[in-house]
Scaffold this motif. Structure first.
Motif, PDB file in Angstrom:
ATOM      1  N   PRO A 114       0.811  -1.227   0.000  1.00 35.05           N
ATOM      2  CA  PRO A 114       0.000   0.000   0.000  1.00 35.05           C
ATOM      3  C   PRO A 114       0.843   1.277   0.000  1.00 35.05           C
ATOM      4  CG  PRO A 114      -0.823  -1.550   1.647  1.00 35.05           C
ATOM      5  CD  PRO A 114       0.444  -2.122   1.088  1.00 35.05           C
ATOM      6  N   GLU A 115       2.022   1.255   0.655  1.00 33.93           N
ATOM      7  CA  GLU A 115       2.894   2.437   0.683  1.00 33.93           C
ATOM      8  C   GLU A 115       3.371   2.780  -0.720  1.00 33.93           C
ATOM      9  OE1 GLU A 115       4.418  -0.469   2.605  1.00 33.93           O
ATOM     10  OE2 GLU A 115       2.781  -0.045   3.972  1.00 33.93           O
ATOM     11  N   TYR A 116       3.708   1.744  -1.492  1.00 35.88           N
ATOM     12  CA  TYR A 116       4.178   1.978  -2.854  1.00 35.88           C
ATOM     13  C   TYR A 116       3.053   2.470  -3.751  1.00 35.88           C
ATOM     14  CZ  TYR A 116       5.955   1.357  -7.535  1.00 35.88           C
ATOM     15  OH  TYR A 116       6.314   1.585  -8.829  1.00 35.88           O
ATOM     16  N   ILE A 117       1.868   1.936  -3.579  1.00 35.49           N
ATOM     17  CA  ILE A 117       0.714   2.369  -4.379  1.00 35.49           C
ATOM     18  C   ILE A 117       0.434   3.847  -4.110  1.00 35.49           C
ATOM     19  CG2 ILE A 117      -1.782   2.080  -4.707  1.00 35.49           C
ATOM     20  CD1 ILE A 117      -1.306  -0.942  -4.148  1.00 35.49           C
ATOM     21  N   ALA A 118       0.476   4.255  -2.832  1.00 39.63           N
ATOM     22  CA  ALA A 118       0.244   5.666  -2.477  1.00 39.63           C
ATOM     23  C   ALA A 118       1.352   6.552  -3.039  1.00 39.63           C
ATOM     24  CB  ALA A 118       0.158   5.812  -0.960  1.00 39.63           C
ATOM     25  N   TYR A 119       2.609   6.087  -2.969  1.00 43.12           N
ATOM     26  CA  TYR A 119       3.744   6.847  -3.510  1.00 43.12           C
ATOM     27  C   TYR A 119       3.581   7.050  -5.011  1.00 43.12           C
ATOM     28  CZ  TYR A 119       8.479   7.604  -5.306  1.00 43.12           C
ATOM     29  OH  TYR A 119       9.565   8.084  -5.975  1.00 43.12           O
ATOM     30  N   LYS A 120       3.247   5.992  -5.721  1.00 42.84           N
ATOM     31  CA  LYS A 120       3.131   6.075  -7.173  1.00 42.84           C
ATOM     32  C   LYS A 120       1.979   7.006  -7.573  1.00 42.84           C
ATOM     33  CE  LYS A 120       2.613   3.098 -11.164  1.00 42.84           C
ATOM     34  NZ  LYS A 120       2.403   1.732 -11.600  1.00 42.84           N
ATOM     35  N   LYS A 121       0.889   6.940  -6.842  1.00 41.79           N
ATOM     36  CA  LYS A 121      -0.250   7.829  -7.128  1.00 41.79           C
ATOM     37  C   LYS A 121       0.144   9.290  -6.902  1.00 41.79           C
ATOM     38  CE  LYS A 121      -5.026   7.174  -6.484  1.00 41.79           C
ATOM     39  NZ  LYS A 121      -6.139   6.775  -5.632  1.00 41.79           N
ATOM     40  N   ALA A 122       0.864   9.567  -5.815  1.00 40.12           N
ATOM     41  CA  ALA A 122       1.330  10.932  -5.538  1.00 40.12           C
ATOM     42  C   ALA A 122       2.300  11.390  -6.617  1.00 40.12           C
ATOM     43  CB  ALA A 122       1.989  10.992  -4.163  1.00 40.12           C
ATOM     44  N   LEU A 123       3.173  10.494  -7.073  1.00 44.54           N
ATOM     45  CA  LEU A 123       4.130  10.811  -8.123  1.00 44.54           C
ATOM     46  C   LEU A 123       3.423  11.160  -9.428  1.00 44.54           C
ATOM     47  CD1 LEU A 123       7.196  10.953  -8.254  1.00 44.54           C
ATOM     48  CD2 LEU A 123       7.234   8.559  -8.910  1.00 44.54           C
ATOM     49  N   VAL A 124       2.378  10.422  -9.763  1.00 48.00           N
ATOM     50  CA  VAL A 124       1.596  10.710 -10.979  1.00 48.00           C
ATOM     51  C   VAL A 124       0.979  12.100 -10.888  1.00 48.00           C
ATOM     52  CG1 VAL A 124      -0.459  10.058 -12.295  1.00 48.00           C
ATOM     53  CG2 VAL A 124       1.153   8.303 -11.577  1.00 48.00           C
ATOM     54  N   ILE A 125       0.392  12.426  -9.750  1.00 47.99           N
ATOM     55  CA  ILE A 125      -0.234  13.745  -9.571  1.00 47.99           C
ATOM     56  C   ILE A 125       0.814  14.849  -9.698  1.00 47.99           C
ATOM     57  CG2 ILE A 125      -1.362  15.242  -7.872  1.00 47.99           C
ATOM     58  CD1 ILE A 125      -2.834  12.650  -6.909  1.00 47.99           C
ATOM     59  N   LEU A 126       1.979  14.661  -9.080  1.00 44.52           N
ATOM     60  CA  LEU A 126       3.046  15.664  -9.158  1.00 44.52           C
ATOM     61  C   LEU A 126       3.591  15.798 -10.574  1.00 44.52           C
ATOM     62  CD1 LEU A 126       4.841  14.826  -5.804  1.00 44.52           C
ATOM     63  CD2 LEU A 126       3.530  16.895  -6.313  1.00 44.52           C
ATOM     64  N   LEU A 127       3.645  14.703 -11.314  1.00 46.46           N
ATOM     65  CA  LEU A 127       4.071  14.764 -12.713  1.00 46.46           C
ATOM     66  C   LEU A 127       3.051  15.509 -13.560  1.00 46.46           C
ATOM     67  CD1 LEU A 127       5.566  11.200 -13.118  1.00 46.46           C
ATOM     68  CD2 LEU A 127       6.792  13.334 -13.513  1.00 46.46           C
ATOM     69  N   LEU A 128       1.770  15.278 -13.315  1.00 48.16           N
ATOM     70  CA  LEU A 128       0.724  15.983 -14.065  1.00 48.16           C
ATOM     71  C   LEU A 128       0.795  17.491 -13.812  1.00 48.16           C
ATOM     72  CD1 LEU A 128      -2.285  13.537 -13.620  1.00 48.16           C
ATOM     73  CD2 LEU A 128      -1.027  13.997 -15.719  1.00 48.16           C
ATOM     74  N   GLU A 129       1.138  17.871 -12.584  1.00 50.07           N
ATOM     75  CA  GLU A 129       1.269  19.294 -12.254  1.00 50.07           C
ATOM     76  C   GLU A 129       2.434  19.946 -13.003  1.00 50.07           C
ATOM     77  OE1 GLU A 129       1.594  19.504  -8.018  1.00 50.07           O
ATOM     78  OE2 GLU A 129      -0.533  19.075  -7.707  1.00 50.07           O
ATOM     79  N   GLN A 130       3.402  19.169 -13.464  1.00 45.78           N
ATOM     80  CA  GLN A 130       4.551  19.702 -14.195  1.00 45.78           C
ATOM     81  C   GLN A 130       4.171  20.163 -15.604  1.00 45.78           C
ATOM     82  OE1 GLN A 130       8.026  19.736 -13.287  1.00 45.78           O
ATOM     83  NE2 GLN A 130       7.445  19.217 -11.201  1.00 45.78           N
ATOM     84  N   ARG A 131       3.011  19.720 -16.095  1.00 44.53           N
ATOM     85  CA  ARG A 131       2.548  20.049 -17.456  1.00 44.53           C
ATOM     86  C   ARG A 131       3.605  19.695 -18.505  1.00 44.53           C
ATOM     87  NH1 ARG A 131      -1.386  25.113 -17.553  1.00 44.53           N
ATOM     88  NH2 ARG A 131      -2.717  24.448 -15.860  1.00 44.53           N
ATOM     89  N   ILE A 132       4.023  18.455 -18.479  1.00 44.91           N
ATOM     90  CA  ILE A 132       5.044  17.967 -19.406  1.00 44.91           C
ATOM     91  C   ILE A 132       4.447  17.866 -20.805  1.00 44.91           C
ATOM     92  CG2 ILE A 132       6.611  16.052 -19.930  1.00 44.91           C
ATOM     93  CD1 ILE A 132       6.509  15.413 -16.884  1.00 44.91           C
ATOM     94  N   PRO A 133       5.089  18.437 -21.811  1.00 42.45           N
ATOM     95  CA  PRO A 133       4.558  18.354 -23.176  1.00 42.45           C
ATOM     96  C   PRO A 133       4.496  16.901 -23.657  1.00 42.45           C
ATOM     97  CG  PRO A 133       6.374  19.911 -23.059  1.00 42.45           C
ATOM     98  CD  PRO A 133       6.319  19.205 -21.750  1.00 42.45           C
ATOM     99  N   LYS A 134       3.466  16.609 -24.421  1.00 41.67           N
ATOM    100  CA  LYS A 134       3.321  15.263 -24.981  1.00 41.67           C
ATOM    101  C   LYS A 134       4.194  15.193 -26.230  1.00 41.67           C
ATOM    102  CE  LYS A 134      -0.306  11.932 -25.614  1.00 41.67           C
ATOM    103  NZ  LYS A 134      -1.730  11.724 -25.627  1.00 41.67           N
TER     104      LYS A 134
END
Length: 183
Positions: A83-103
């Protein structure tokens, strides 16, 4: 394109153009709906800019965590992640989305994982950027961020990345991840 052209407003929106200073220009930000793997929904922004160089760098303010090996439930005979890894990965995805990385068609990934100095380390052995030569392994740290980038739709599949560089270093600042994408 000058305002007052022969195109309708709908045609201009379909082409991704917006009005700016009496001219129609390409909208640099395109917002699309996004669904996470767990079913929750959000939005993702794709940025296109004519001056974009094909390199994107960003910092993610999160303690680095390696990709964990799947565990197996002996009763249901199914694999699951901690569960710790699942929560970490979900937080990482949200933080990556906030970066607005070009496709884009990214080809190279460089990541540096910064850790705080341990309390047992001698003061004279501490310096910014000192290589961290203990666990977790760099490849497991890299796999976690690549999986999160794939979930954040930075790229379709991490198999398209042909060059990867992962570093672990100590820092006097807060633990974080610095990444660089190259097309």
């Amino acid at each position: 394109m000058k305002k007052g052209s022969n195109f309708s407003e709908q045609d201009l929106k379909k082409m991704g153009l917006i009005e700016k200073n009496g001219m129609y220009v390409k909208n640099p930000i395109k917002i699309e709906p996004y669904a996470f793997n767990d079913g929750t929904k959000g939005t993702i922004a794709h940025v296109s800019h004519p001056l974009f160089s094909g390199v994107f760098e960003g910092d993610i303010k999160i303690d680095p965590m390696p990709n964990s090996r799947p565990r197996f439930n002996g009763i249901t005979r199914t694999a699951y992640n901690k569960p710790e890894y699942i929560a970490y990965k979900k937080a990482l995805v949200i933080l990556l989305l906030e970066q607005r990385i070009p496709k884009m068609d990214w080809k190279k990934v460089e990541c540096t994982f910064f850790y705080a100095f341990t309390k047992g380390m001698k003061q004279d052995e501490r310096y910014e950027g000192k290589p961290r030569r203990v666990r977790p392994d760099s490849d497991n740290l890299g796999k976690a961020i690549l999986d999160a980038m794939e979930d954040a739709k930075v790229f379709k599949d991490d198999g398209q990345i042909h060059s990867m560089l992962f570093n672990k270093q100590y820092t006097f600042g807060a633990p974080h991840i610095h990444f660089k994408l190259i097309s």
